[in-house]
Design an enzyme around this catalytic site. Structure first.
Site, PDB file in Angstrom:
ATOM      1  N   GLY A  17       0.817  -1.210   0.000  1.00  0.00           N
ATOM      2  CA  GLY A  17       0.000   0.000   0.000  1.00  0.00           C
ATOM      3  C   GLY A  17       0.848   1.256   0.000  1.00  0.00           C
ATOM      4  N   GLY A  18       2.188   1.078   0.100  1.00  0.00           N
ATOM      5  CA  GLY A  18       3.101   2.206   0.047  1.00  0.00           C
ATOM      6  C   GLY A  18       3.385   2.626  -1.387  1.00  0.00           C
ATOM      7  N   VAL A  19       4.125   3.710  -1.526  1.00  0.00           N
ATOM      8  CA  VAL A  19       4.343   4.282  -2.850  1.00  0.00           C
ATOM      9  C   VAL A  19       5.246   3.398  -3.712  1.00  0.00           C
ATOM     10  CG1 VAL A  19       6.300   5.718  -2.116  1.00  0.00           C
ATOM     11  CG2 VAL A  19       4.899   6.426  -4.079  1.00  0.00           C
ATOM     12  N   SER A  21       5.694  -0.046  -3.762  1.00  0.00           N
ATOM     13  CA  SER A  21       5.018  -1.214  -4.339  1.00  0.00           C
ATOM     14  C   SER A  21       3.928  -0.787  -5.324  1.00  0.00           C
ATOM     15  CB  SER A  21       4.427  -2.100  -3.241  1.00  0.00           C
ATOM     16  OG  SER A  21       3.495  -1.407  -2.437  1.00  0.00           O
ATOM     17  N   CYS A  97      13.065 -12.613   7.454  1.00  0.00           N
ATOM     18  CA  CYS A  97      11.708 -12.621   6.896  1.00  0.00           C
ATOM     19  C   CYS A  97      11.712 -12.891   5.398  1.00  0.00           C
ATOM     20  CB  CYS A  97      11.017 -11.290   7.184  1.00  0.00           C
ATOM     21  SG  CYS A  97       9.359 -11.144   6.469  1.00  0.00           S
ATOM     22  N   GLY A 121       8.613  -3.979  -4.498  1.00  0.00           N
ATOM     23  CA  GLY A 121       9.085  -2.616  -4.702  1.00  0.00           C
ATOM     24  C   GLY A 121      10.487  -2.403  -4.181  1.00  0.00           C
ATOM     25  N   CYS A 196       8.683  -3.375  11.017  1.00  0.00           N
ATOM     26  CA  CYS A 196       7.265  -3.313  10.654  1.00  0.00           C
ATOM     27  C   CYS A 196       6.335  -3.783  11.760  1.00  0.00           C
ATOM     28  CB  CYS A 196       7.016  -4.130   9.389  1.00  0.00           C
ATOM     29  SG  CYS A 196       7.235  -5.922   9.594  1.00  0.00           S
TER      30      CYS A 196
END
Length: 360
Positions: A17-19, A21, A97, A121, A196
């Site tokens: 939902g970030g710029v 990606s 991760c 991204g 995160c």
């Protein structure tokens, strides 16, 4: 992965939902890919984050898949994070991760949907080497944003399917302008936070809340003289000067931690520099499926090495050491090489592998 799926134009994209990606999705669509956005909920309750990613998928006009991965994430990443601090290490949870959660689940979802490609991204590049018949991750064109360091543990089975649409983008400003031109709502969204899964407070508060409490012990100098009392090794990291809770009349730095004796060793800034650094639990791209080990052809070669994400690559030679470790001998001394962080190796811009920094 089936034969009919190979090299198709379907791609599963990690969509936060970030710029970044979002821009990756737009670039993939421009190139004719059928994009599905996949959102990982690492805590199982990230309602606002999910809604933001879902809104981005709607504006992008792509399918959206939501995955609650809190149990696997807790077992593989959060436990590792907490236990590392308890051992006097400074972990980087993204390093763990990426191969065990993020890209593994992306691969599973792609297989389920019949998609060949995986995308994120990340600022990195991919290249194929005919001599080794391997795909390699390379540093991004944007040196300041390069994230290849975080990806060194990915196996060949993943790397060969990867697309990094932002790898040749030279600035974050261009990304924001690109998303803004397409009238997507998150063009000016802030960059994601460093860890995160920690939403409030600092990592020490987080550890304490989960029952990982510091046990008082001794500050000592290099000769073993007691200098004062510390509040628990989980509260410190190599190179730390401020927040020690004790004054010494001159700047003193954490230079080592001894979990068994519950001691924090202090010294001067010059004590933080070393030319020889060791790494354990190593992974190299040319190894099969990311298996542990050190390829014979790399023993004694000259590389560029990074001892932390933000450090500049430095010239070094790497050697096989006893107990399966790697010994890196740097031309110039490196400051504050920290157990738990990763030492990562490059041939030119090509990422070839790395491992976790450890005391000899």
């Amino acid at each position: 992965m089936t034969k009919t799926m190979e090299k198709n134009k379907k791609v599963v994209l990690g969509l936060s939902g970030g710029v970044d990606s979002t821009a990756a999705a737009l670039l993939l669509k421009e190139k004719g890919y059928e994009v599905t956005g996949l959102y990982f909920d690492v805590l199982g309750n990230q309602v606002k984050e999910k809604e933001r990613a879902e809104q981005a998928a709607k504006e992008l006009d792509i399918p959206f898949v939501y995955k609650d991965i809190k149990e696997a994430f807790s077992e593989n990443v959060i436990s590792y994070f907490c236990e590392s601090y308890q051992k006097g290490e400074t972990p980087n949870p993204c390093i763990i991760c990426n191969p065990t959660i993020k890209f593994k689940l992306m691969e599973e979802e792609a297989n389920r949907l019949g998609a060949y490609h995986l995308a994120t991204g990340h600022y990195a590049n991919i290249e194929f080497d005919e001599d080794t018949n391997c795909h390699f991750i390379k540093r991004a064109d944007n040196e300041k944003k390069d994230q290849s360091y975080m990806l060194y543990r990915l196996p060949q089975s993943i790397i060969r399917r990867l697309i990094f649409p932002l790898g040749n983008v030279e600035s974050k400003g261009l990304i924001r302008d690109f998303v803004r031109e397409h009238q997507i709502h998150n063009a000016d969204a802030k960059d994601s936070q460093e860890i995160c899964f920690i939403k409030q407070g600092n990592y020490i508060d987080y550890l304490n809340e989960r029952g990982y409490l510091g046990k008082n012990g001794d500050f000592i100098d290099k000769e073993g003289n007691i200098l004062g009392k510390h509040s628990g090794i989980i509260n410190y990291t190599i190179g730390q000067r401020k927040g020690l809770g004790v004054t010494f009349g001159k700047p003193m730095f954490v230079i080592k931690m001894d979990e068994k004796k519950n001691q924090v060793v202090l010294g001067e800034n010059e004590d933080l520099f070393q030319k020889i650094i060791y790494a354990k639990d190593c992974r190299f791209t040319i190894q099969n499926q990311g298996e542990e080990g050190f390829p014979n052809e790399y023993d004694g070669i000259s590389v560029l090495a990074k001892v932390r994400y933000a450090s500049k690559p430095a010239k070094a030679k790497i050697y096989r050491d006893e107990n399966g470790m790697i010994r890196a001998e740097f031309e110039e001394k490196q400051r504050a090489a920290t157990p738990g962080q990763s030492m990562v190796f490059y041939l030119g811009d090509r990422l070839i592998g790395g491992g976790f920094i450890t005391n000899k």
